[in-house]
Design a protein around this motif. Structure first.
Motif, PDB file in Angstrom:
ATOM      1  N   ALA A 184       4.423 -10.835  -7.570  1.00 10.05           N
ATOM      2  CA  ALA A 184       4.245  -9.381  -7.628  1.00 10.05           C
ATOM      3  C   ALA A 184       2.778  -9.016  -7.430  1.00 10.05           C
ATOM      4  CB  ALA A 184       4.735  -8.855  -8.971  1.00 10.05           C
ATOM      5  N   GLY A 185       2.550  -7.869  -6.796  1.00  6.73           N
ATOM      6  CA  GLY A 185       1.204  -7.335  -6.666  1.00  6.73           C
ATOM      7  C   GLY A 185       0.712  -6.870  -8.032  1.00  6.73           C
ATOM      8  N   SER A 186      -0.557  -7.078  -8.315  1.00  7.59           N
ATOM      9  CA  SER A 186      -1.120  -6.688  -9.607  1.00  7.59           C
ATOM     10  C   SER A 186      -1.314  -5.177  -9.688  1.00  7.59           C
ATOM     11  CB  SER A 186      -2.458  -7.388  -9.833  1.00  7.59           C
ATOM     12  OG  SER A 186      -3.445  -6.826  -8.977  1.00  7.59           O
ATOM     13  N   VAL A 187      -1.527  -4.693 -10.892  1.00  9.64           N
ATOM     14  CA  VAL A 187      -1.793  -3.268 -11.100  1.00  9.64           C
ATOM     15  C   VAL A 187      -3.027  -2.850 -10.309  1.00  9.64           C
ATOM     16  CG1 VAL A 187      -2.419  -1.509 -12.805  1.00  9.64           C
ATOM     17  CG2 VAL A 187      -0.699  -3.222 -13.372  1.00  9.64           C
ATOM     18  N   LEU A 188      -4.086  -3.647 -10.354  1.00 11.87           N
ATOM     19  CA  LEU A 188      -5.316  -3.308  -9.653  1.00 11.87           C
ATOM     20  C   LEU A 188      -5.102  -3.260  -8.140  1.00 11.87           C
ATOM     21  CD1 LEU A 188      -8.315  -2.628  -9.693  1.00 11.87           C
ATOM     22  CD2 LEU A 188      -8.788  -5.092  -9.665  1.00 11.87           C
ATOM     23  N   GLU A 189      -4.422  -4.248  -7.586  1.00 12.08           N
ATOM     24  CA  GLU A 189      -4.153  -4.261  -6.144  1.00 12.08           C
ATOM     25  C   GLU A 189      -3.339  -3.038  -5.731  1.00 12.08           C
ATOM     26  OE1 GLU A 189      -3.883  -9.027  -5.207  1.00 12.08           O
ATOM     27  OE2 GLU A 189      -2.222  -8.061  -6.273  1.00 12.08           O
ATOM     28  N   ARG A 190      -2.360  -2.712  -6.546  1.00 16.90           N
ATOM     29  CA  ARG A 190      -1.502  -1.567  -6.239  1.00 16.90           C
ATOM     30  C   ARG A 190      -2.278  -0.255  -6.380  1.00 16.90           C
ATOM     31  NH1 ARG A 190       4.315  -3.148  -8.882  1.00 16.90           N
ATOM     32  NH2 ARG A 190       4.867  -1.084  -8.054  1.00 16.90           N
ATOM     33  N   PHE A 191      -3.164  -0.183  -7.363  1.00 13.44           N
ATOM     34  CA  PHE A 191      -3.991   1.012  -7.539  1.00 13.44           C
ATOM     35  C   PHE A 191      -4.902   1.217  -6.335  1.00 13.44           C
ATOM     36  CE2 PHE A 191      -8.056   2.905  -8.707  1.00 13.44           C
ATOM     37  CZ  PHE A 191      -7.635   4.147  -9.165  1.00 13.44           C
ATOM     38  N   VAL A 192      -5.550   0.138  -5.890  1.00 15.20           N
ATOM     39  CA  VAL A 192      -6.451   0.237  -4.739  1.00 15.20           C
ATOM     40  C   VAL A 192      -5.663   0.665  -3.500  1.00 15.20           C
ATOM     41  CG1 VAL A 192      -7.978  -1.059  -3.182  1.00 15.20           C
ATOM     42  CG2 VAL A 192      -8.161  -1.373  -5.663  1.00 15.20           C
ATOM     43  N   ALA A 193      -4.480   0.096  -3.302  1.00 14.89           N
ATOM     44  CA  ALA A 193      -3.644   0.490  -2.164  1.00 14.89           C
ATOM     45  C   ALA A 193      -3.280   1.973  -2.250  1.00 14.89           C
ATOM     46  CB  ALA A 193      -2.372  -0.366  -2.120  1.00 14.89           C
ATOM     47  N   ARG A 194      -2.918   2.443  -3.431  1.00 18.88           N
ATOM     48  CA  ARG A 194      -2.552   3.854  -3.613  1.00 18.88           C
ATOM     49  C   ARG A 194      -3.767   4.749  -3.361  1.00 18.88           C
ATOM     50  NH1 ARG A 194       2.243   6.825  -4.505  1.00 18.88           N
ATOM     51  NH2 ARG A 194       3.142   4.891  -5.218  1.00 18.88           N
ATOM     52  N   PHE A 195      -4.952   4.304  -3.782  1.00 17.18           N
ATOM     53  CA  PHE A 195      -6.181   5.072  -3.556  1.00 17.18           C
ATOM     54  C   PHE A 195      -6.457   5.195  -2.053  1.00 17.18           C
ATOM     55  CE2 PHE A 195     -10.810   5.411  -3.099  1.00 17.18           C
ATOM     56  CZ  PHE A 195     -11.043   6.547  -3.880  1.00 17.18           C
ATOM     57  N   ILE A 196      -6.344   4.086  -1.331  1.00 20.65           N
ATOM     58  CA  ILE A 196      -6.549   4.101   0.123  1.00 20.65           C
ATOM     59  C   ILE A 196      -5.553   5.054   0.779  1.00 20.65           C
ATOM     60  CG2 ILE A 196      -6.363   2.702   2.240  1.00 20.65           C
ATOM     61  CD1 ILE A 196      -7.402   0.308   0.503  1.00 20.65           C
ATOM     62  N   ASP A 197      -4.297   4.944   0.372  1.00 19.39           N
ATOM     63  CA  ASP A 197      -3.268   5.828   0.930  1.00 19.39           C
ATOM     64  C   ASP A 197      -3.572   7.291   0.626  1.00 19.39           C
ATOM     65  OD1 ASP A 197      -1.794   3.712   2.009  1.00 19.39           O
ATOM     66  OD2 ASP A 197      -0.645   3.450   0.158  1.00 19.39           O
ATOM     67  N   GLY A 198      -4.063   7.565  -0.568  1.00 22.29           N
ATOM     68  CA  GLY A 198      -4.425   8.934  -0.934  1.00 22.29           C
ATOM     69  C   GLY A 198      -5.493   9.491  -0.021  1.00 22.29           C
TER      70      GLY A 198
END
Length: 172
Positions: A23-37
Motif C-alpha cells: 500500500a502507498g503510505s499516507v505521506l506518498e498519498r498526501f503528496v500525490a493529492r497535493f500535486i493533483d490539487g
C-alpha cells in the motif's frame, strides 16, 4: 509443553495482509493529492479569474459560486478520467502509486466518485456559514482518511472502504 514466541505477530492472522502489492503510505498519498490539487486548481483559477473579471463578477457572490462549482466539477472530472482510464492521477503517477478497484484493475466511475466524495464540499464552500461547516467537515474527513490508512493492514482509508474496497498501491 511448547514455548510461546516472545512477541505477538504484527497482525492477527485474520487481518494479515495478502502477499502482493504494498500500500502507498499516507505521506506518498498526501503528496500525490497535493500535486493533483495544483494541477486542477491553478488552471481553473486562471481561467475563472479572467472570465469573472470580464463579466464583472470577480468580487460578488455569483462569481464565488461559479468558481466553487467549477472547482468541484473539475476535481471530480479529473479523478474520474485519470483513475478509470489509467488507474492513477498525474500526482499518483509522479509518486509511483496506482488506485486499484475492488475487483482489481482500474476503479469504476462509481468507485472513484465514492472515494472522492469529500471533494463535494467545493459545491457549498461559497455559502457563508454552511461553507465553513463543509470545509471543517472536509478537514475532519482528511484526518479520518489519514488515521484509517495508517491503521488498516491493507492501507485503506475510510473512503476506500466506502468505495467498496479500493486500494492505493505502490508500482514500479
Amino acid at each position: 509443553m511448547s514455548a510461546q514466541p516472545p512477541y505477538p505477530p504484527p497482525y492477527p492472522e485474520a487481518n494479515q495482509p495478502p502477499a502482493g502489492p504494498v500500500a502507498g503510505s499516507v505521506l506518498e498519498r498526501f503528496v500525490a493529492r497535493f500535486i493533483d490539487g495544483l494541477i486542477v486548481v491553478i488552471p481553473v483559477a486562471i481561467v475563472m479569474g479572467i472570465v469573472l473579471a470580464v463579466l464583472g463578477l470577480w468580487d460578488n457572490l455569483l462569481g464565488t459560486l461559479l468558481y466553487m462549482v467549477l472547482i468541484g466539477v473539475a476535481y471530480f472530472a479529473y479523478y474520474v478520467h485519470f483513475e478509470t482510464s489509467r488507474g492513477a492521477t498525474i500526482g499518483k503517477q509522479v509518486m509511483k502509486l496506482r488506485t486499484v478497484g475492488a475487483a482489481g484493475g482500474n476503479p469504476t466511475t462509481e468507485e472513484v466518485l465514492k472515494r472522492n466524495i469529500f471533494n463535494a464540499t467545493y459545491f457549498v464552500g461559497w455559502v457563508p456559514i454552511l461553507g465553513i461547516l463543509a470545509n471543517l467537515a472536509a478537514f475532519v474527513g482528511m484526518i479520518a482518511i489519514a488515521v484509517t490508512i495508517s491503521s488498516d493492514p491493507l492501507g485503506r482509508g475510510w473512503h476506500d472502504k466506502f468505495a467498496g474496497g479500493t486500494r492505493v498501491i505502490k508500482v514500479g
